[in-house]
Design an enzyme around this catalytic site. Structure first.
Site, PDB file in Angstrom:
ATOM      1  N   TYR A 198       0.855  -1.225  -0.050  1.00 16.80           N
ATOM      2  CA  TYR A 198      -0.057   0.124  -0.118  1.00 16.80           C
ATOM      3  C   TYR A 198       0.818   1.287   0.052  1.00 16.80           C
ATOM      4  O   TYR A 198       0.538   2.355  -0.677  1.00 16.80           O
ATOM      5  CB  TYR A 198      -0.937  -0.093   1.295  1.00 16.80           C
ATOM      6  CG  TYR A 198      -1.996  -0.646   1.262  1.00 16.80           C
ATOM      7  CD1 TYR A 198      -2.220  -1.996   0.872  1.00 16.80           C
ATOM      8  CD2 TYR A 198      -3.405  -0.033   1.196  1.00 16.80           C
ATOM      9  CE1 TYR A 198      -3.353  -2.917   0.738  1.00 16.80           C
ATOM     10  CE2 TYR A 198      -4.590  -0.818   1.071  1.00 16.80           C
ATOM     11  CZ  TYR A 198      -4.631  -2.258   0.681  1.00 16.80           C
ATOM     12  OH  TYR A 198      -5.978  -2.803   0.652  1.00 16.80           O
ATOM     13  N   LYS A 221       3.574 -15.494   2.382  1.00 15.73           N
ATOM     14  CA  LYS A 221       4.036 -16.401   1.000  1.00 15.73           C
ATOM     15  C   LYS A 221       5.376 -16.529   0.956  1.00 15.73           C
ATOM     16  O   LYS A 221       6.175 -16.028   0.057  1.00 15.73           O
ATOM     17  CB  LYS A 221       3.482 -15.410  -0.264  1.00 15.73           C
ATOM     18  CG  LYS A 221       3.572 -16.197  -1.453  1.00 15.73           C
ATOM     19  CD  LYS A 221       2.450 -17.121  -1.476  1.00 15.73           C
ATOM     20  CE  LYS A 221       2.615 -17.957  -2.860  1.00 15.73           C
ATOM     21  NZ  LYS A 221       1.906 -19.059  -3.131  1.00 15.73           N
ATOM     22  N   ASP A 257      -2.116 -18.635   0.044  1.00 12.86           N
ATOM     23  CA  ASP A 257      -3.238 -19.470  -0.711  1.00 12.86           C
ATOM     24  C   ASP A 257      -3.902 -20.368  -0.166  1.00 12.86           C
ATOM     25  O   ASP A 257      -4.983 -20.507  -0.263  1.00 12.86           O
ATOM     26  CB  ASP A 257      -2.573 -19.747  -2.189  1.00 12.86           C
ATOM     27  CG  ASP A 257      -1.194 -20.704  -1.885  1.00 12.86           C
ATOM     28  OD1 ASP A 257      -0.723 -20.418  -0.649  1.00 12.86           O
ATOM     29  OD2 ASP A 257      -0.837 -21.214  -3.015  1.00 12.86           O
ATOM     30  N   ASP A 303      -6.212  -7.267   3.906  1.00 12.23           N
ATOM     31  CA  ASP A 303      -7.461  -6.658   3.222  1.00 12.23           C
ATOM     32  C   ASP A 303      -8.238  -7.731   2.604  1.00 12.23           C
ATOM     33  O   ASP A 303      -9.413  -7.873   2.757  1.00 12.23           O
ATOM     34  CB  ASP A 303      -6.815  -5.848   2.405  1.00 12.23           C
ATOM     35  CG  ASP A 303      -7.901  -5.142   1.355  1.00 12.23           C
ATOM     36  OD1 ASP A 303      -8.790  -4.563   2.093  1.00 12.23           O
ATOM     37  OD2 ASP A 303      -8.118  -4.965   0.362  1.00 12.23           O
ATOM     38  N   ASP A 307     -12.218  -9.607   3.951  1.00 10.08           N
ATOM     39  CA  ASP A 307     -13.411  -9.568   3.334  1.00 10.08           C
ATOM     40  C   ASP A 307     -14.010 -11.175   3.010  1.00 10.08           C
ATOM     41  O   ASP A 307     -15.174 -11.305   3.157  1.00 10.08           O
ATOM     42  CB  ASP A 307     -13.161  -8.880   1.711  1.00 10.08           C
ATOM     43  CG  ASP A 307     -13.425  -7.511   1.830  1.00 10.08           C
ATOM     44  OD1 ASP A 307     -13.168  -6.740   2.955  1.00 10.08           O
ATOM     45  OD2 ASP A 307     -14.089  -6.910   0.805  1.00 10.08           O
TER      46      ASP A 307
HETATM   47  C1  IPM Z   1     -10.325  -1.779   3.983  1.00 13.73           C
HETATM   48  C2  IPM Z   1     -10.759  -1.068   2.744  1.00 13.73           C
HETATM   49  C3  IPM Z   1      -9.585  -0.197   2.314  1.00 13.73           C
HETATM   50  C4  IPM Z   1      -8.257  -0.852   2.394  1.00 13.73           C
HETATM   51  C5  IPM Z   1      -9.583   0.955   1.077  1.00 13.73           C
HETATM   52  C6  IPM Z   1     -10.975   1.699   1.188  1.00 13.73           C
HETATM   53  C7  IPM Z   1      -8.357   1.731   1.057  1.00 13.73           C
HETATM   54  O1  IPM Z   1     -10.905  -1.876   1.552  1.00 13.73           O
HETATM   55  O2  IPM Z   1     -10.449  -1.054   5.112  1.00 13.73           O
HETATM   56  O3  IPM Z   1     -10.482  -2.842   4.181  1.00 13.73           O
HETATM   57  O4  IPM Z   1      -7.662  -1.354   1.406  1.00 13.73           O
HETATM   58  O5  IPM Z   1      -7.452  -0.816   3.276  1.00 13.73           O
HETATM   59 MG    MG Z   2     -10.927  -3.701   2.305  1.00 14.68          MG
END
Ligand code: IPM
Ligand code: MG
Length: 360
Positions: A141, A187, A219, A243, A247
């Site tokens: 990032y 990884k 993975d 990240d 999710d």
């Molecule tokens: C999160 C989001 C952020 C990230 C984005 C909005 C920059 O996806 O907080 O998980 O990638 O960290």
């Molecule tokens: Mg995110």
């Protein structure tokens, strides 16, 4: 306690969900006799439109002068074509870095009433209780050099021993007070950064003899996470892996809209739901406010050290879910609500749990 809390609603559904979380914090303040002064500021696309900058100086100054920061969400199609430093997301990334927030805590627990809400089988998700610790201020990032042209682009993935050590310590410490299990995801079979990550985590392990440490490649961990999620407790990852995996883990809980986060490590913590700005449902009273309300609970616990207050919010949320209430994103919720009416129910729960506590 008399403190200022910075509120950054942001874009899309951000303003709606933060409004519900602020109202819950108001109910906590009233019930427990605190004074919370809420001060709003611009971030993300809303800030770009008003000032040209996704993180205006005034916003950063307010955050630095506050006890904690509550954030909604940033981003949306309106700003997709902007150059990187004028995209809403870059405001959030700069804020995390400016506040020195290197550790992002993302708890993922499966509520018993929502075992059917996941597309996965109930017997797989039942009893899952994870804590992701995602490195937040380094890695891909923020790596330099970075560049873009229409023919070639570069990103770099750097980590130093110091950056890995500080976030890994936090993960070990959390594991020590949870179920004493830590899995570090990397990884290392391909990336030098991951080899260093693994080495540094191994070097720390003897300091925490009570914690069982395991390493996993990202993975195969991505698969294990949704096939045997109960096998894990604390999950430590670098920024991008965290990240993605958090999710993915939201699928276990039943909805991304339920999940909170706390970003720690600096003098002021940042608390935000893990979901995005959901522009498709913005302004329609459809967003799930629970991720932000639970982020407010994390703000109480980790930002202000108010454990009983945090627990009051969490038990109000649990009770509402238990009774079958939910927004449209929750498959199988028996009582359908909008953002506002679900928030109001949770507030009522906070008020009555305070009333019960006062009677004892
Ligand atoms: C999160 C989001 C952020 C990230 C984005 C909005 C920059 O996806 O907080 O998980 O990638 O960290
Ligand atoms: Mg995110």
């Amino acid at each position: 306690m008399d403190v200022r809390i910075a509120v950054l609603p942001g874009d899309g559904v951000g303003p709606e969900v933060t409004a519900e979380a602020v109202a819950c914090l108001g109910a906590v303040a009233e019930g427990f006799g605190h004074r919370f002064e809420f001060q709003e500021a611009l971030i993300g696309g809303a800030a770009v439109d008003a000032t040209g900058d996704p993180l205006p100086e005034a916003t950063l100054a307010l955050c630095r002068a506050s006890a904690a920061v509550l954030l909604g969400a940033v981003g949306g199609p309106a700003w997709d074509r902007h150059p990187r430093n004028q995209r809403p997301e870059s405001g959030l990334l700069r804020l995390r870095q400016a506040l020195g927030l290197y550790a992002n805590l993302r708890p993922v627990a499966v509520h018993p009433a929502l075992e059917d809400a996941s597309p996965l089988k109930p017997e797989i998700v039942r009893g899952t209780d994870l804590m992701f610790v995602r490195e937040l201020s380094g890695g891909l990032y923020f790596g330099e050099p970075r560049s873009y042209s229409d023919e070639a682009a570069v990103n770099t993935l750097p980590y130093t021993r110091m950056e890995i050590t500080r976030v890994a310590k936090m993960a070990f410490e959390l594991a020590a007070v949870r179920r004493q299990r830590l899995v570090s995801v990397d990884k290392a079979n391909v990336l030098e950064t991951s080899r260093l990550w693994r080495k540094v985590v191994d070097d720390l392990a003897p300091t925490y003899p009570q914690v069982t440490l395991q390493h996993a490649y990202v993975d195969s961990f991505a698969m294990a996470l949704i096939t045997r999620p109960r096998d894990f407790d604390v999950v430590l990852t670098e920024n991008l892996f965290g990240d993605i995996l958090s999710d993915e883990a939201a699928v276990l809980a039943g909805s991304l809209g339920l999940l909170p986060s706390a970003s720690l490590g600096g003098s002021v913590g940042l608390f935000e739901p893990i979901h995005g700005s959901a522009p498709d449902i913005a302004g329609q009273d459809r967003a799930n406010p629970i991720g932000t309300i639970l982020s407010a609970a994390m703000l109480l616990r980790h930002g202000l050290g108010l454990e009983a207050e945090a627990a009051a919010v969490e038990s109000a949320v649990n009770a509402v879910l238990h009774a079958g209430h939910g927004t449209g994103d929750l498959q199988g919720a028996r009582h359908a609500h909008g953002t506002r009416s679900l928030g109001a129910l949770i507030r009522e729960g906070i008020r009555s749990s305070v009333a019960v506590a006062l009677r004892h």
